[in-house]
Design a protein around this motif. Sequence first.
Motif, PDB file in Angstrom:
ATOM      1  N   SER A  88       0.824  -1.345   0.054  1.00  0.00           N
ATOM      2  CA  SER A  88      -0.238   0.082   0.476  1.00  0.00           C
ATOM      3  C   SER A  88       0.867   1.101   0.305  1.00  0.00           C
ATOM      4  N   VAL A  89       1.042   1.685  -0.779  1.00  0.00           N
ATOM      5  CA  VAL A  89       1.678   3.409  -1.089  1.00  0.00           C
ATOM      6  C   VAL A  89       0.852   4.465  -1.453  1.00  0.00           C
ATOM      7  N   ILE A  90       1.494   5.257  -0.732  1.00  0.00           N
ATOM      8  CA  ILE A  90       0.970   6.858  -0.505  1.00  0.00           C
ATOM      9  C   ILE A  90       1.944   7.615  -2.061  1.00  0.00           C
ATOM     10  N   ILE A  91       1.398   7.923  -2.849  1.00  0.00           N
ATOM     11  CA  ILE A  91       2.327   9.609  -3.640  1.00  0.00           C
ATOM     12  C   ILE A  91       1.668  10.314  -3.519  1.00  0.00           C
ATOM     13  N   THR A  92       2.210  11.266  -3.035  1.00  0.00           N
ATOM     14  CA  THR A  92       1.388  13.043  -4.198  1.00  0.00           C
ATOM     15  C   THR A  92       1.856  12.683  -4.874  1.00  0.00           C
ATOM     16  N   ILE A 115      -2.353   4.627  -3.524  1.00  0.00           N
ATOM     17  CA  ILE A 115      -3.179   6.135  -3.498  1.00  0.00           C
ATOM     18  C   ILE A 115      -2.993   7.251  -3.486  1.00  0.00           C
ATOM     19  N   MET A 116      -3.418   8.021  -4.667  1.00  0.00           N
ATOM     20  CA  MET A 116      -2.930   9.263  -5.369  1.00  0.00           C
ATOM     21  C   MET A 116      -3.584  10.320  -4.646  1.00  0.00           C
ATOM     22  N   ALA A 117      -2.600  10.979  -3.585  1.00  0.00           N
ATOM     23  CA  ALA A 117      -2.605  11.714  -2.879  1.00  0.00           C
ATOM     24  C   ALA A 117      -3.008  12.449  -3.422  1.00  0.00           C
ATOM     25  N   CYS A 118      -3.909  14.221  -4.110  1.00  0.00           N
ATOM     26  CA  CYS A 118      -4.142  15.128  -5.277  1.00  0.00           C
ATOM     27  C   CYS A 118      -4.316  16.553  -4.585  1.00  0.00           C
ATOM     28  N   ARG A 119      -4.128  17.168  -5.068  1.00  0.00           N
ATOM     29  CA  ARG A 119      -5.206  18.197  -4.773  1.00  0.00           C
ATOM     30  C   ARG A 119      -6.594  18.866  -5.250  1.00  0.00           C
ATOM     31  N   ASP A 120      -6.344  18.027  -6.574  1.00  0.00           N
ATOM     32  CA  ASP A 120      -7.675  18.061  -8.167  1.00  0.00           C
ATOM     33  C   ASP A 120      -7.738  16.655  -7.934  1.00  0.00           C
ATOM     34  N   PHE A 121      -9.133  16.445  -7.374  1.00  0.00           N
ATOM     35  CA  PHE A 121      -9.389  15.386  -7.381  1.00  0.00           C
ATOM     36  C   PHE A 121      -9.543  14.055  -8.837  1.00  0.00           C
ATOM     37  N   LEU A 122     -10.628  15.508  -9.412  1.00  0.00           N
ATOM     38  CA  LEU A 122     -10.913  14.986 -10.830  1.00  0.00           C
ATOM     39  C   LEU A 122      -9.733  14.970 -11.109  1.00  0.00           C
ATOM     40  N   HIS A 142      -8.026  13.746  -1.422  1.00  0.00           N
ATOM     41  CA  HIS A 142      -7.917  14.270  -1.595  1.00  0.00           C
ATOM     42  C   HIS A 142      -6.224  14.717  -0.618  1.00  0.00           C
ATOM     43  N   LEU A 143      -5.788  15.558  -0.691  1.00  0.00           N
ATOM     44  CA  LEU A 143      -4.722  16.247  -0.443  1.00  0.00           C
ATOM     45  C   LEU A 143      -4.537  18.106  -0.829  1.00  0.00           C
ATOM     46  N   ASP A 144      -4.617  18.944  -0.087  1.00  0.00           N
ATOM     47  CA  ASP A 144      -3.404  19.977  -0.307  1.00  0.00           C
ATOM     48  C   ASP A 144      -2.262  20.203   0.398  1.00  0.00           C
ATOM     49  N   LEU A 145      -1.123  20.112  -0.300  1.00  0.00           N
ATOM     50  CA  LEU A 145      -0.157  20.111   0.696  1.00  0.00           C
ATOM     51  C   LEU A 145      -0.077  21.552   1.136  1.00  0.00           C
ATOM     52  N   ALA A 146      -0.474  22.848   0.334  1.00  0.00           N
ATOM     53  CA  ALA A 146      -0.267  24.110   0.865  1.00  0.00           C
ATOM     54  C   ALA A 146      -0.518  24.145   1.646  1.00  0.00           C
ATOM     55  N   SER A 147      -1.631  23.601   3.166  1.00  0.00           N
ATOM     56  CA  SER A 147      -2.763  23.798   3.918  1.00  0.00           C
ATOM     57  C   SER A 147      -2.501  22.736   5.004  1.00  0.00           C
ATOM     58  N   LEU A 148      -2.430  23.030   5.942  1.00  0.00           N
ATOM     59  CA  LEU A 148      -1.481  22.097   6.729  1.00  0.00           C
ATOM     60  C   LEU A 148      -2.812  21.661   7.743  1.00  0.00           C
ATOM     61  N   ASP A 149      -4.218  22.233   7.655  1.00  0.00           N
ATOM     62  CA  ASP A 149      -5.420  21.767   8.080  1.00  0.00           C
ATOM     63  C   ASP A 149      -5.359  20.228   7.002  1.00  0.00           C
ATOM     64  N   SER A 150      -5.312  20.303   5.339  1.00  0.00           N
ATOM     65  CA  SER A 150      -5.720  19.967   4.782  1.00  0.00           C
ATOM     66  C   SER A 150      -5.028  18.409   5.145  1.00  0.00           C
ATOM     67  N   VAL A 151      -3.504  18.132   5.182  1.00  0.00           N
ATOM     68  CA  VAL A 151      -2.604  17.490   5.555  1.00  0.00           C
ATOM     69  C   VAL A 151      -3.076  16.967   6.273  1.00  0.00           C
ATOM     70  N   ARG A 152      -3.493  17.603   7.497  1.00  0.00           N
ATOM     71  CA  ARG A 152      -3.692  16.683   8.782  1.00  0.00           C
ATOM     72  C   ARG A 152      -5.084  16.025   8.605  1.00  0.00           C
ATOM     73  N   GLN A 153      -6.347  16.470   8.278  1.00  0.00           N
ATOM     74  CA  GLN A 153      -7.297  15.678   7.494  1.00  0.00           C
ATOM     75  C   GLN A 153      -7.170  14.768   6.807  1.00  0.00           C
ATOM     76  N   PHE A 154      -6.376  14.714   6.637  1.00  0.00           N
ATOM     77  CA  PHE A 154      -5.608  13.319   4.368  1.00  0.00           C
ATOM     78  C   PHE A 154      -5.492  12.790   5.632  1.00  0.00           C
ATOM     79  N   VAL A 155      -4.315  12.583   6.952  1.00  0.00           N
ATOM     80  CA  VAL A 155      -3.886  11.752   7.386  1.00  0.00           C
ATOM     81  C   VAL A 155      -5.357  10.963   8.013  1.00  0.00           C
ATOM     82  N   ASP A 156      -6.274  11.717   8.826  1.00  0.00           N
ATOM     83  CA  ASP A 156      -7.787  11.148   9.353  1.00  0.00           C
ATOM     84  C   ASP A 156      -8.516  10.261   8.243  1.00  0.00           C
TER      85      ASP A 156
END
Length: 399
Positions: A88-92, A115-122, A142-156
């Motif tokens: 199981s691999v996550i790639i940002t 797991i494709m961790a991306c800011r633009d889902f579509l 979904h992951l937007d690395l330009a937002s630490l909230d988004s990073v935390r949400q992604f991890v959750d």
Amino acid sequence: MALQAASLVSSTYVAPQEGKSSASFKDSSLFGVSLSDHLKATLSTSALRCKRDLNQKVGAVRAQTMATASPAVTRSAPEGKKTLRKGSVIITGASSGLGLATAKALAETGKWDVIMACRDFLKAERAAKSAGIAKENYTVMHLDLASLDSVRQFVDNFRRSGKPLDVLVCNAAVYQPTAKEPTFTAEGFELSVGTNHLGHFLLSRLLLEDLKKSDYPSRRLIIVGSITGNTNTLAGNVPPKANLGDLRGLAGGLNALNSSPMIDGGDFDGAKAYKDSKVCNMLTMQEFHRRFHEETDIIFASLYPGCIATTGLFREHIPLFRLLFPPFQKYITKGYVSEEESGKRLAQVVSDPSLVKSGVYWSWNKDSASFENQMSEEASDPEKARKVWELSEKLVGLA
Ligand code: LMG
Ligand code: NDP
Ligand code: PMR
């Protein structure tokens, strides 16, 4: 099962030498090998877990979680042969360029859940489809690395998915070579360092816990570096050169309010900010290695995949550059590599049983053979790595 096996070996267990686990992975990573090899792998994996658990003094709660998690190696009746589950691999940043090509290369083996961790889902879904990645081999999150909230949400979200984490690839990046003024992340960090370094720093620090829990034979954390951050190369000497200086801008929060947006405290330069961020990526990988490799046996690595002159990274460069850069790299520097080839290279760092050395910066020669490369003095300075680590911890709210 992992616990049972661990208790089986715990009384006679002797800590393996550095590199031993790699050797056993090498033997056991391929399908269809003998039962005894698999048993060796199981015992070795469990023994390592045992060592880690002792080191970390992990309590009963963790042990329970481990006991219920699906084990990496399972026995499949009736032959009694053991098989390795899908990794199981996550790639940002897997929606384009190197990340997409790596996702494709890994998915095609059928041995990886990407797991494709991306800011633009579509965009990511479309990219996966048009690359021909089979549905059962990938998930977009979904992951937007330009937002630490988004990073935390992604991890959750990732944790809620119940998937294990065996490999994390920090690949996403932005490059703003023509920007005259800085732009900023949600928390107000200069965008290139904020995204490429700080977003990944928080992500990888949080997900380290998940990597520790994985019982996959070879767990890896990979942070993509680059030649242009290394001033011991010709490419790294094209101005503006990477230079973190005394880190005064980073200490000040890179926000252009009470500090400079640049790590070294200088005036904004988008190309330099990108190169500085790559130095941070390479320093972070080495600091992870120093702090966690021995205790966890996780492999930490960085790489220069070659000059992939056609990717979206250069989208903000002037049209003339985008036109001339690929032929320049192909015919003059000969540093050019196709997206497909670069994806195979990064996929190797994810899964190749021979690339298991930790703390290494991989590069490839013209015949696409990998070798362990030297980084510049600054990109391999342990004192700088420690300082970048500590300042970054403060900025992302970990200290
Ligand atoms: C800078 O601009 C910004 O100023 C800076 O702020 C920052 O953003 C930085 O790193 C980012 O970029 C870049 C710009 C400015 O330079 C370029 O755009 C260089 C582009 C490199 C590509 C040039 C290709 C030229 C060669 C064409 C050949 C193509 C076709 C090959 C076909 C093959 C045939 C079989 O510019 C400068 O930095 C000023 C210096 C510019 C010098 C550019 C000269 C290029 C020469 C290439 C060097 C190799 C020499 C070999 C001989 C070549 C013979 C053709
Ligand atoms: P691309 O622009 O093609 O890919 C970058 C990816 O990062 C895209 O998927 C992009 O998403 C994503 N991304 C950007 N910002 C964010 C964000 N805030 N949150 C989440 N994802 C984000 O470039 P490359 O494939 O070339 O770059 C990949 C890696 O390779 C980078 O780390 C780069 O530094 C490195 N590299 C590249 C080289 C090259 O020659 N191209 C050479 C050496 C290293 P979106 O699709 O939505 O824009
Ligand atoms: Mg560079 C062996 C020579 C070599 C290699 C491997 C690269 C890689 N580059 C080389 C040489 C040169 N470059 C030379 C001689 C020049 C002057 C003409 C030159 C210029 C140049 C520019 C303007 N190169 C660039 C740029 C960019 O904007 C790219 C960049 O710096 O992005 C940060 C870039 C790159 N050159 C590379 C690689 C891999 C890049 C892309 C960036 C990266 O991701 O690190």
